[in-house]
Design a protein around this motif. Structure first.
Motif, PDB file in Angstrom:
ATOM      1  N   GLU A  16       0.840  -1.380   0.118  1.00  0.00           N
ATOM      2  CA  GLU A  16      -0.180   0.464   0.054  1.00  0.00           C
ATOM      3  C   GLU A  16       0.884   1.248   0.069  1.00  0.00           C
ATOM      4  O   GLU A  16       2.349   1.291   0.231  1.00  0.00           O
ATOM      5  N   THR A  18       0.354   6.046  -0.586  1.00  0.00           N
ATOM      6  CA  THR A  18      -0.680   7.342  -1.053  1.00  0.00           C
ATOM      7  C   THR A  18      -0.262   7.933  -1.576  1.00  0.00           C
ATOM      8  O   THR A  18       1.318   8.286  -1.476  1.00  0.00           O
ATOM      9  N   SER A  19      -0.869   8.248  -2.874  1.00  0.00           N
ATOM     10  CA  SER A  19      -0.171   8.772  -3.450  1.00  0.00           C
ATOM     11  C   SER A  19      -0.337   9.877  -3.603  1.00  0.00           C
ATOM     12  O   SER A  19      -0.857  10.832  -2.655  1.00  0.00           O
ATOM     13  N   ASP A  23      -4.836   9.068  -3.161  1.00  0.00           N
ATOM     14  CA  ASP A  23      -5.089   8.263  -3.088  1.00  0.00           C
ATOM     15  C   ASP A  23      -5.067   7.180  -2.856  1.00  0.00           C
ATOM     16  O   ASP A  23      -3.163   7.253  -2.294  1.00  0.00           O
ATOM     17  N   ARG A  24      -5.137   6.179  -1.733  1.00  0.00           N
ATOM     18  CA  ARG A  24      -4.963   4.997  -0.968  1.00  0.00           C
ATOM     19  C   ARG A  24      -4.698   4.299  -2.184  1.00  0.00           C
ATOM     20  O   ARG A  24      -6.166   3.699  -2.304  1.00  0.00           O
ATOM     21  N   VAL A  25      -3.486   3.555  -2.260  1.00  0.00           N
ATOM     22  CA  VAL A  25      -2.848   2.308  -3.414  1.00  0.00           C
ATOM     23  C   VAL A  25      -3.110   0.800  -3.253  1.00  0.00           C
ATOM     24  O   VAL A  25      -2.344   1.344  -2.274  1.00  0.00           O
ATOM     25  N   VAL A  39      -7.889   0.521  -5.094  1.00  0.00           N
ATOM     26  CA  VAL A  39      -8.028   2.035  -4.766  1.00  0.00           C
ATOM     27  C   VAL A  39      -9.117   1.897  -3.603  1.00  0.00           C
ATOM     28  O   VAL A  39     -10.326   1.083  -3.345  1.00  0.00           O
ATOM     29  N   TYR A  40      -8.377   2.582  -1.918  1.00  0.00           N
ATOM     30  CA  TYR A  40      -9.867   1.989  -0.736  1.00  0.00           C
ATOM     31  C   TYR A  40     -10.078   3.536  -1.177  1.00  0.00           C
ATOM     32  O   TYR A  40     -10.241   4.652  -0.599  1.00  0.00           O
ATOM     33  N   GLY A  48     -11.646  -1.995  -0.724  1.00  0.00           N
ATOM     34  CA  GLY A  48     -11.228  -1.837  -1.555  1.00  0.00           C
ATOM     35  C   GLY A  48     -11.718  -2.027  -2.773  1.00  0.00           C
ATOM     36  O   GLY A  48     -12.496  -2.775  -2.654  1.00  0.00           O
ATOM     37  N   ARG A  49     -11.432  -1.148  -3.688  1.00  0.00           N
ATOM     38  CA  ARG A  49     -12.296  -0.821  -4.703  1.00  0.00           C
ATOM     39  C   ARG A  49     -11.454  -1.402  -6.243  1.00  0.00           C
ATOM     40  O   ARG A  49     -10.519  -0.989  -5.807  1.00  0.00           O
ATOM     41  N   VAL A  51      -9.538  -2.279  -8.950  1.00  0.00           N
ATOM     42  CA  VAL A  51      -9.670  -1.462 -10.155  1.00  0.00           C
ATOM     43  C   VAL A  51      -8.999  -2.688 -11.701  1.00  0.00           C
ATOM     44  O   VAL A  51      -9.603  -2.060 -12.850  1.00  0.00           O
TER      45      VAL A  51
END
Length: 159
Positions: A16, A18-19, A23-25, A39-40, A48-49, A51
């Motif tokens: 994990e 953070t961009s 965005d938390r990736v 992506v959270y 999380g979704r 992607v």
């Protein structure tokens, strides 16, 4: 950039970060060799979704584009967290029966249960090599499995 690693018992590893946009990736590296980019929503890492979902061949292509060495190094860390799972290195010697032959010809996973998760060729790392990847003398195979499985891969490669 800070990347956190989370062991997902029975699943694999989740990375994990953070961009710059906030965005938390996450990247879920499954033990099966599949990967998910997520992506959270909010602070809950379980919300999380997905992607993008990639099989091992697709993930290998993305890894080559983005820099495979980091993935190969971090995936080896999984062995530190799972009892009985080890990592080892097996050199393909010049003149070996597999020098110039595809990885799949070894039948290493079928015969030993151990997986070859990367090939180190000089300064290059080939993460998640496909069965069609041709082995060359001097290659170092990164193997994940039991002690017996790794020894079995070494025996196959060395004849």
């Amino acid at each position: 950039m800070d990347v956190t690693e989370v062991l997902l018992p029975g699943v694999g590893l989740r990375y994990e970060f953070t961009s710059r946009r906030g965005d938390r990736v996450g990247v879920v590296a499954r033990r099966t060799g599949d990967f998910e980019l997520v992506v959270y929503a909010g602070e809950d890492p379980d919300e999380g979704r997905a992607v993008l979902q990639l099989n091992s061949e697709e993930a290998d292509t993305v890894a080559e584009i983005l820099g495979a060495p980091r993935i190969a190094e971090r995936f080896a860390d999984l062995t530190k967290e799972v009892p009985g799972l080890l990592s080892g290195q097996v050199e393909v010697r010049s003149g070996s029966a597999y020098d110039g032959r595809p990885l799949g010809a070894t039948r290493a996973r079928t015969l030993t249960g151990a997986s070859i998760v990367a090939i180190v060729r000089g300064d290059e790392v080939i993460a998640s090599p496909t069965p069609q990847e041709v082995l060359l003398g001097g290659d170092v195979l990164v193997v994940i499995g039991t002690h017996e499985g790794i020894a079995g891969v070494e025996q196959i490669i060395r004849g």
